[in-house]
Design a protein around this motif. Structure first.
Motif, PDB file in Angstrom:
ATOM      1  N   ALA A   1     -61.698 -50.393 -16.028  1.00 32.59           N
ATOM      2  CA  ALA A   1     -61.044 -51.326 -16.928  1.00 32.59           C
ATOM      3  C   ALA A   1     -60.178 -50.634 -17.973  1.00 32.59           C
ATOM      4  CB  ALA A   1     -62.088 -52.195 -17.637  1.00 32.59           C
ATOM      5  N   ARG A   2     -60.181 -49.312 -18.016  1.00 34.50           N
ATOM      6  CA  ARG A   2     -59.372 -48.611 -19.006  1.00 34.50           C
ATOM      7  C   ARG A   2     -57.914 -48.565 -18.545  1.00 34.50           C
ATOM      8  NH1 ARG A   2     -61.684 -44.786 -15.934  1.00 34.50           N
ATOM      9  NH2 ARG A   2     -60.512 -42.940 -15.348  1.00 34.50           N
ATOM     10  N   PRO A   3     -56.995 -48.259 -19.460  1.00 39.12           N
ATOM     11  CA  PRO A   3     -55.573 -48.251 -19.092  1.00 39.12           C
ATOM     12  C   PRO A   3     -55.252 -47.195 -18.037  1.00 39.12           C
ATOM     13  CG  PRO A   3     -55.852 -48.311 -21.480  1.00 39.12           C
ATOM     14  CD  PRO A   3     -57.207 -48.035 -20.897  1.00 39.12           C
ATOM     15  N   LEU A   4     -54.251 -47.504 -17.218  1.00 40.98           N
ATOM     16  CA  LEU A   4     -53.812 -46.565 -16.201  1.00 40.98           C
ATOM     17  C   LEU A   4     -53.203 -45.324 -16.840  1.00 40.98           C
ATOM     18  CD1 LEU A   4     -53.353 -46.034 -13.146  1.00 40.98           C
ATOM     19  CD2 LEU A   4     -51.132 -47.136 -13.406  1.00 40.98           C
ATOM     20  N   GLU A   5     -52.405 -45.526 -17.872  1.00 34.80           N
ATOM     21  CA  GLU A   5     -51.806 -44.437 -18.636  1.00 34.80           C
ATOM     22  C   GLU A   5     -51.867 -44.816 -20.107  1.00 34.80           C
ATOM     23  OE1 GLU A   5     -47.887 -44.046 -17.180  1.00 34.80           O
ATOM     24  OE2 GLU A   5     -48.447 -43.162 -15.257  1.00 34.80           O
ATOM     25  N   THR A   6     -51.588 -43.856 -20.951  1.00 30.93           N
ATOM     26  CA  THR A   6     -51.604 -44.127 -22.374  1.00 30.93           C
ATOM     27  C   THR A   6     -50.567 -45.189 -22.722  1.00 30.93           C
ATOM     28  OG1 THR A   6     -52.269 -41.831 -22.799  1.00 30.93           O
ATOM     29  CG2 THR A   6     -51.383 -43.089 -24.661  1.00 30.93           C
ATOM     30  N   GLY A   7     -51.036 -46.283 -23.327  1.00 25.04           N
ATOM     31  CA  GLY A   7     -50.151 -47.371 -23.714  1.00 25.04           C
ATOM     32  C   GLY A   7     -49.769 -48.316 -22.604  1.00 25.04           C
ATOM     33  N   SER A   8     -50.273 -48.107 -21.379  1.00 24.59           N
ATOM     34  CA  SER A   8     -49.910 -48.965 -20.255  1.00 24.59           C
ATOM     35  C   SER A   8     -50.790 -50.205 -20.244  1.00 24.59           C
ATOM     36  CB  SER A   8     -50.059 -48.208 -18.936  1.00 24.59           C
ATOM     37  OG  SER A   8     -49.881 -49.079 -17.838  1.00 24.59           O
ATOM     38  N   PRO A   9     -50.209 -51.414 -20.005  1.00 20.55           N
ATOM     39  CA  PRO A   9     -51.038 -52.616 -19.912  1.00 20.55           C
ATOM     40  C   PRO A   9     -51.786 -52.701 -18.585  1.00 20.55           C
ATOM     41  CG  PRO A   9     -48.740 -53.165 -19.525  1.00 20.55           C
ATOM     42  CD  PRO A   9     -48.766 -51.713 -19.899  1.00 20.55           C
ATOM     43  N   GLU A  10     -51.379 -51.939 -17.569  1.00 23.22           N
ATOM     44  CA  GLU A  10     -52.024 -51.981 -16.269  1.00 23.22           C
ATOM     45  C   GLU A  10     -53.311 -51.169 -16.297  1.00 23.22           C
ATOM     46  OE1 GLU A  10     -50.883 -51.282 -11.537  1.00 23.22           O
ATOM     47  OE2 GLU A  10     -49.643 -50.411 -13.123  1.00 23.22           O
ATOM     48  N   THR A  11     -54.335 -51.679 -15.649  1.00 23.56           N
ATOM     49  CA  THR A  11     -55.623 -51.000 -15.591  1.00 23.56           C
ATOM     50  C   THR A  11     -55.749 -50.189 -14.308  1.00 23.56           C
ATOM     51  OG1 THR A  11     -56.737 -52.862 -14.523  1.00 23.56           O
ATOM     52  CG2 THR A  11     -56.687 -52.838 -16.940  1.00 23.56           C
ATOM     53  N   VAL A  12     -56.719 -49.286 -14.329  1.00 25.18           N
ATOM     54  CA  VAL A  12     -56.986 -48.481 -13.135  1.00 25.18           C
ATOM     55  C   VAL A  12     -57.431 -49.374 -11.979  1.00 25.18           C
ATOM     56  CG1 VAL A  12     -58.495 -46.697 -12.170  1.00 25.18           C
ATOM     57  CG2 VAL A  12     -57.520 -46.412 -14.458  1.00 25.18           C
ATOM     58  N   ALA A  13     -58.241 -50.407 -12.273  1.00 23.22           N
ATOM     59  CA  ALA A  13     -58.730 -51.298 -11.221  1.00 23.22           C
ATOM     60  C   ALA A  13     -57.580 -52.013 -10.521  1.00 23.22           C
ATOM     61  CB  ALA A  13     -59.709 -52.313 -11.812  1.00 23.22           C
ATOM     62  N   ALA A  14     -56.604 -52.518 -11.311  1.00 17.10           N
ATOM     63  CA  ALA A  14     -55.469 -53.221 -10.707  1.00 17.10           C
ATOM     64  C   ALA A  14     -54.637 -52.279  -9.843  1.00 17.10           C
ATOM     65  CB  ALA A  14     -54.614 -53.852 -11.802  1.00 17.10           C
ATOM     66  N   ARG A  15     -54.478 -51.047 -10.281  1.00 21.93           N
ATOM     67  CA  ARG A  15     -53.683 -50.092  -9.522  1.00 21.93           C
ATOM     68  C   ARG A  15     -54.388 -49.703  -8.230  1.00 21.93           C
ATOM     69  NH1 ARG A  15     -49.154 -48.826  -7.376  1.00 21.93           N
ATOM     70  NH2 ARG A  15     -48.788 -46.578  -7.131  1.00 21.93           N
ATOM     71  N   ILE A  16     -55.713 -49.602  -8.240  1.00 22.43           N
ATOM     72  CA  ILE A  16     -56.446 -49.282  -7.017  1.00 22.43           C
ATOM     73  C   ILE A  16     -56.211 -50.359  -5.968  1.00 22.43           C
ATOM     74  CG2 ILE A  16     -58.783 -49.133  -6.054  1.00 22.43           C
ATOM     75  CD1 ILE A  16     -59.629 -47.578  -8.496  1.00 22.43           C
ATOM     76  N   GLU A  17     -56.283 -51.631  -6.356  1.00 24.37           N
ATOM     77  CA  GLU A  17     -56.023 -52.720  -5.409  1.00 24.37           C
ATOM     78  C   GLU A  17     -54.582 -52.686  -4.918  1.00 24.37           C
ATOM     79  OE1 GLU A  17     -57.076 -56.363  -7.215  1.00 24.37           O
ATOM     80  OE2 GLU A  17     -59.217 -55.884  -7.396  1.00 24.37           O
ATOM     81  N   GLN A  18     -53.653 -52.367  -5.805  1.00 25.70           N
ATOM     82  CA  GLN A  18     -52.244 -52.305  -5.406  1.00 25.70           C
ATOM     83  C   GLN A  18     -52.014 -51.182  -4.396  1.00 25.70           C
ATOM     84  OE1 GLN A  18     -49.572 -51.891  -8.706  1.00 25.70           O
ATOM     85  NE2 GLN A  18     -47.755 -51.745  -7.416  1.00 25.70           N
TER      86      GLN A  18
END
Length: 595
Positions: free
Chosen positions: A45-62
């Motif tokens: 649930a943490r941000p993908l990058e510093t200041g990014s609104p996208e989470t690691v979980a969303a990017r994994i699914e993408q």
């Protein structure tokens, strides 16, 4: 009218081909079967990058969807995203792509086969501290243990991170780390066990005065095996020796050790700490973890032969406590050459003080240095087959045992250290120590004895609370005195006890912690995961560049084409041109005034 005739011939031709139904033989390239495993974590649930609104979980699914699109029709892709995973949800014969968070979150995975590729999603945040690992060696309730906590810091220069070790709600250890540079850092946390059994320890990091980019990665869990059993230790002297006498008294004061001693004070006369037969008989040597020998120069050839079997076959630790030069049959047991050294003044070697020493020579990187001074190594233990042979060369260190208590502490810590790494005569191990319901547990039952082992029969069971006892079938392992088997953990939340027995040797147990619920990040060895993937023929990539993974999977396409017949005329789509031809021919004839 020519057009009408052409349409009539077309309809007749379609009808004739459908009646004949001719086959067409083709040999297409089979699609590559691919499993894509989306590995979840509570930290996603943490941000993908510093200041990014996208989470690691969303990017994994993408990334899972992107891999499916890029492989296209050339692959048969099956995407799975289990809520909790310790084993890869991939079939053994299918290439598998693991999509997980940044390095440090895949420690719970077991990659046992080849053709496994790894895609890392996300990176390090800044400023941020990330707890990437927790290693906890076995511990004893009567002594402090040490845990190794791995950190990774970015943008933390000049700050101090405090690491706490918790067992439930109790804080059992604490240490701090001052950041002088970014990157990886290892923190040694002393801790004190609160109870025996398999404990789940939690390492939590906090940095005062710093607003971190995410606090979801500041915690990691790991299992720890804590025992309260007393380790059997035998102390034997073939003649009275002050060095062994005071070492024995120090060991008897340690609650971790169960000491049985014998001193031969004259021919046929001996002083013993417990009733029974000879201290160096087979039963006592089988049971003992460590044998401490005072006045080793007085050992006979029979004693040396028994101690040699204790080290090599039983796998015990032998510690010699001489008060003079090592001579006689005991030299057969020595690994190093030991020379006498007399200091002009009192010298210190670790916790020992004295003037008369035995100094070791020809040490190797495999030896365990127990005490070192300006004169050299005066106490060391060397591995010999299954066990250890050590020498404590402080000949007169017992004279200065009251100076700061170093003598007693040295002997207690040294013997407890050797006893902890020495296997019991009957050992039962279960891995992994922390599992989920439905996971497989590997059980290993081993027996060691100074006596030659005849044909052994072993058995093992697993009991989980009120669940039905699971019988584990054992098979001979690669070692002659070991057996191995696998059992599946039933639906349970708590502790499972694995019991094993070997005929003629004894029984033993091991505990496995079973936790049901959401996925957690557990401490363990993740440093070699990427190297393991590469060695087994896989590809390591990031979500920013999936081309190496795609090309690596396409290279697995088989060139073996199997001819197969196809029947194109069986398609229902031929009804459209057939009906169109008949309708067109009829319309043209009516327009020309013909029937």
């Amino acid at each position: 009218m020519r057009l009408a005739e052409l349409l009539r011939l077309t309809a007749i031709g379609i009808a004739l081909l459908c009646w004949l139904d001719p086959p067409v033989v083709v040999a297409p390239r089979p699609p590559v079967p691919v499993d894509v495993a989306l590995i979840p974590s509570d930290q996603d649930a943490r941000p993908l990058e510093t200041g990014s609104p996208e989470t690691v979980a969303a990017r994994i699914e993408q990334v899972g969807r992107e891999l499916t699109d890029r492989l296209g029709a050339d692959a048969e892709v099956r995407v799975s995203a289990p809520p909790r995973v310790r084993r890869l949800p991939c079939e053994a014969q299918r290439p598998c792509v693991v999509v997980a968070g940044p390095r440090g979150e895949s420690r719970c995975l077991r990659i046992e086969r080849d053709r496994r590729s790894l895609v890392r999603v996300g990176g390090h945040l800044s400023p941020n501290v990330w707890v990437t690992g927790l290693e906890v060696p076995d511990a004893h309730t009567a002594a402090a243990g040490e845990a190794q906590v791995a950190l990774h810091g970015t943008g933390m220069l000049g700050t101090r991170t405090r690491v706490r070790l918790l067992d439930g709600a109790a804080v059992v250890g604490e240490a701090s780390h001052d950041w002088t540079t970014d990157g990886a850092a290892d923190v040694t946390v002393p801790w004190w066990p609160v109870a025996p059994g398999v404990r789940t320890l939690v390492a939590r990091a906090s940095t005062d005065g710093t607003d971190e980019a995410s606090d979801l990665d500041n915690i990691v869990e790991g299992p720890a095996a804590v025992t309260d059993e007393r380790w059997p230790v035998v102390v034997v002297e073939r003649r009275p020796s002050w060095a062994a006498t005071f070492a024995r008294r120090a060991l008897q004061a340690d609650r971790r050790l169960e000491v049985e001693a014998r001193t031969d004070v004259a021919p046929g006369v001996s002083a013993r700490s417990a009733a029974g037969g000879a201290v160096l008989d087979d039963a006592r040597l089988d049971r003992a973890r460590v044998v401490v020998v005072g006045a080793p120069d007085a050992l006979g050839a029979e004693d040396v032969a028994r101690l040699d079997a204790f080290v090599r076959r039983r796998g015990g630790a032998l510690l010699l406590a001489p008060d003079r030069a090592l001579t006689g049959p005991v030299q057969r047991l020595l690994v190093h050459g030991w020379r006498e050294h007399i200091s002009a003044d009192t010298a210190r070697a670790g916790a020992l003080e004295g003037r008369e020493w035995l100094v070791a020579g020809d040490l190797t990187p495999f030896d365990v240095v127990l005490a070192r001074g300006e004169m050299g190594v005066v106490a060391a233990a060397a591995p010999v087959e299954r066990g250890y042979v050590g020498v404590v060369g402080g000949l007169d260190a017992w004279r200065r045992r009251e100076d700061g208590g170093g003598f007693d502490r040295f002997w207690q810590d040294t013997v407890a250290r050797l006893a902890n790494v020495t296997a019991a005569p009957m050992t039962v191990s279960a891995t992994p120590r922390e599992v989920s319901p439905g996971d497989d547990v590997t059980v290993r039952v081993a027996a060691r004895s100074v006596r030659p082992l005849a044909a052994l029969a072993a058995r093992a069971t697993m009991a989980c609370g009120g669940q039905e006892t699971v019988v584990i079938r054992l098979w001979p392992d690669h070692a002659a005195d070991a057996f191995v088997g696998r059992g599946r953990v039933p639906q349970h939340d708590g502790t499972c006890v694995v019991a094993g027995a070997v005929s003629g040797i004894g029984e033993g147990t091991a505990e496995v912690a079973v936790r049901a619920g959401t996925n957690v990040v557990t401490g363990g060895a993740d440093a070699d995961l990427e190297a393991l993937v590469t060695r087994t023929g896989g590809v390591v990539a990031t979500d920013a560049d999936l081309a190496p993974v795609v090309s690596g999977l396409m290279a697995l396409a088989s060139d073996l084409r199997t001819p197969e017949p196809r029947y194109p005329m069986r398609s229902a789509w031929w009804l459209l041109p057939f009906a169109g031809s008949l309708a067109g021919e009829w319309w043209l004839r009516r327009r020309a005034g013909l029937r």
